[in-house]
Design a protein around this motif. Structure first.
Motif, mmCIF file in Angstrom:
data_model
loop_
_atom_site.group_PDB
_atom_site.id
_atom_site.type_symbol
_atom_site.label_atom_id
_atom_site.label_comp_id
_atom_site.label_asym_id
_atom_site.label_seq_id
_atom_site.Cartn_x
_atom_site.Cartn_y
_atom_site.Cartn_z
ATOM 1 N N LEU A 74 0.831 -1.197 0.000
ATOM 2 C CA LEU A 74 0.000 0.000 0.000
ATOM 3 C C LEU A 74 0.867 1.248 0.000
ATOM 4 C CD1 LEU A 74 -2.480 -0.921 2.861
ATOM 5 C CD2 LEU A 74 -2.838 -1.190 0.409
ATOM 6 N N LEU A 75 0.433 2.239 -0.728
ATOM 7 C CA LEU A 75 0.988 3.577 -0.612
ATOM 8 C C LEU A 75 -0.077 4.378 0.115
ATOM 9 C CD1 LEU A 75 3.130 5.717 -1.205
ATOM 10 C CD2 LEU A 75 1.958 6.147 -3.373
ATOM 11 N N VAL A 76 0.263 4.856 1.304
ATOM 12 C CA VAL A 76 -0.710 5.523 2.175
ATOM 13 C C VAL A 76 -0.194 6.906 2.540
ATOM 14 C CG1 VAL A 76 -1.915 5.384 4.389
ATOM 15 C CG2 VAL A 76 -1.416 3.292 3.133
ATOM 16 N N GLN A 77 -1.083 7.894 2.468
ATOM 17 C CA GLN A 77 -0.735 9.257 2.871
ATOM 18 C C GLN A 77 -1.378 9.531 4.221
ATOM 19 O OE1 GLN A 77 -2.182 12.344 0.302
ATOM 20 N NE2 GLN A 77 -0.903 13.896 1.243
ATOM 21 N N GLY A 78 -0.571 9.941 5.187
ATOM 22 C CA GLY A 78 -1.094 10.266 6.505
ATOM 23 C C GLY A 78 -2.019 11.473 6.449
ATOM 24 N N ILE A 79 -3.136 11.379 7.170
ATOM 25 C CA ILE A 79 -4.112 12.474 7.208
ATOM 26 C C ILE A 79 -4.019 13.211 8.542
ATOM 27 C CG2 ILE A 79 -6.565 13.045 7.185
ATOM 28 C CD1 ILE A 79 -6.984 10.556 5.463
ATOM 29 N N SER A 80 -4.071 12.439 9.637
ATOM 30 C CA SER A 80 -3.999 13.048 10.962
ATOM 31 C C SER A 80 -3.638 11.990 11.995
ATOM 32 C CB SER A 80 -5.330 13.705 11.337
ATOM 33 O OG SER A 80 -6.342 12.726 11.425
ATOM 34 N N ARG A 81 -3.162 12.464 13.119
ATOM 35 C CA ARG A 81 -2.935 11.562 14.251
ATOM 36 C C ARG A 81 -4.276 11.286 14.899
ATOM 37 N NH1 ARG A 81 2.802 12.331 16.744
ATOM 38 N NH2 ARG A 81 3.829 13.271 14.965
ATOM 39 N N VAL A 82 -4.454 10.040 15.345
ATOM 40 C CA VAL A 82 -5.715 9.663 15.983
ATOM 41 C C VAL A 82 -5.443 8.874 17.257
ATOM 42 C CG1 VAL A 82 -7.050 9.635 13.820
ATOM 43 C CG2 VAL A 82 -5.935 7.546 14.597
ATOM 44 N N ARG A 83 -6.440 8.869 18.106
ATOM 45 C CA ARG A 83 -6.405 8.085 19.344
ATOM 46 C C ARG A 83 -7.641 7.207 19.348
ATOM 47 N NH1 ARG A 83 -3.198 8.151 23.014
ATOM 48 N NH2 ARG A 83 -3.502 7.533 25.151
ATOM 49 N N LEU A 84 -7.457 5.917 19.671
ATOM 50 C CA LEU A 84 -8.591 4.996 19.730
ATOM 51 C C LEU A 84 -9.542 5.417 20.839
ATOM 52 C CD1 LEU A 84 -6.716 1.598 19.320
ATOM 53 C CD2 LEU A 84 -8.131 2.760 17.628
ATOM 54 N N SER A 85 -10.809 5.483 20.517
ATOM 55 C CA SER A 85 -11.821 5.894 21.474
ATOM 56 C C SER A 85 -12.656 4.701 21.941
ATOM 57 C CB SER A 85 -12.713 6.953 20.827
ATOM 58 O OG SER A 85 -13.809 7.250 21.624
ATOM 59 N N ARG A 86 -13.176 3.934 20.964
ATOM 60 C CA ARG A 86 -14.050 2.804 21.299
ATOM 61 C C ARG A 86 -14.028 1.817 20.136
ATOM 62 N NH1 ARG A 86 -19.854 2.214 20.469
ATOM 63 N NH2 ARG A 86 -19.810 4.272 19.532
ATOM 64 N N PHE A 87 -13.846 0.534 20.462
ATOM 65 C CA PHE A 87 -13.889 -0.499 19.429
ATOM 66 C C PHE A 87 -15.336 -0.801 19.070
ATOM 67 C CE2 PHE A 87 -9.578 -1.178 20.761
ATOM 68 C CZ PHE A 87 -8.943 -1.558 19.592
ATOM 69 N N LEU A 88 -15.594 -0.935 17.766
ATOM 70 C CA LEU A 88 -16.935 -1.239 17.268
ATOM 71 C C LEU A 88 -17.060 -2.691 16.825
ATOM 72 C CD1 LEU A 88 -17.423 1.978 15.108
ATOM 73 C CD2 LEU A 88 -18.223 1.549 17.445
ATOM 74 N N GLN A 89 -15.940 -3.292 16.377
ATOM 75 C CA GLN A 89 -15.962 -4.699 15.969
ATOM 76 C C GLN A 89 -14.561 -5.273 16.052
ATOM 77 O OE1 GLN A 89 -17.336 -4.261 11.837
ATOM 78 N NE2 GLN A 89 -15.384 -5.095 11.133
ATOM 79 N N ASN A 90 -14.496 -6.606 16.171
ATOM 80 C CA ASN A 90 -13.225 -7.326 16.210
ATOM 81 C C ASN A 90 -12.992 -8.154 14.949
ATOM 82 O OD1 ASN A 90 -12.564 -6.445 18.796
ATOM 83 N ND2 ASN A 90 -13.686 -8.118 19.742
ATOM 84 N N GLU A 91 -14.051 -8.636 14.333
ATOM 85 C CA GLU A 91 -13.956 -9.525 13.176
ATOM 86 C C GLU A 91 -14.803 -9.000 12.036
ATOM 87 O OE1 GLU A 91 -11.935 -12.047 12.968
ATOM 88 O OE2 GLU A 91 -11.317 -11.983 15.055
#
Length: 105
Positions: A74-91
């Motif tokens: 993948l070629l990915v361009q960073g948009i912003s720094r983020v912090r995990l708030s709440r998990f919505l799914q695992n699978e």
């Protein structure tokens, strides 16, 4: 999540876990944005929530290449720094609400 992800805002990452492929495919069908959240231990092959750092980077997938050995680059361009708030799914992959972190002036 990424094992040993790039630390720069822009980078190429080689995705080898099956979970990566599913999450990338889902992102490409939507807004092309993925969360780049590093693992605490990059050698862990089946990480759970507790194996992930609390923060990382939101990135926009610019280009994807699939190879015969079942890896994806993948070629990915960073948009912003983020912090995990709440998990919505695992699978089949982790999905979470995140909070955008403001850059210090």
């Amino acid at each position: 999540y990424l094992s040993n992800p790039p630390l720069a805002a822009d980078g190429v990452h080689s995705a080898t876990h099956e979970r990566h492929g599913v999450s990338v495919d889902a992102a490409l069908l939507g807004d092309r944005i993925v969360g780049l959240i590093p693992q605490l231990d990059g050698d862990e092959q089946a990480p759970i929530r507790q194996d992930l750092h609390a923060g990382g980077c939101a990135g926009l997938i610019l280009k994807m290449l699939k190879f015969p050995d079942n890896t994806t680059r993948l070629l990915v361009q960073g948009i912003s720094r983020v912090r995990l708030s709440r998990f919505l799914q695992n699978e089949p992959f982790f999905k979470a609400k995140v909070e955008v972190q403001q850059e210090a002036a």
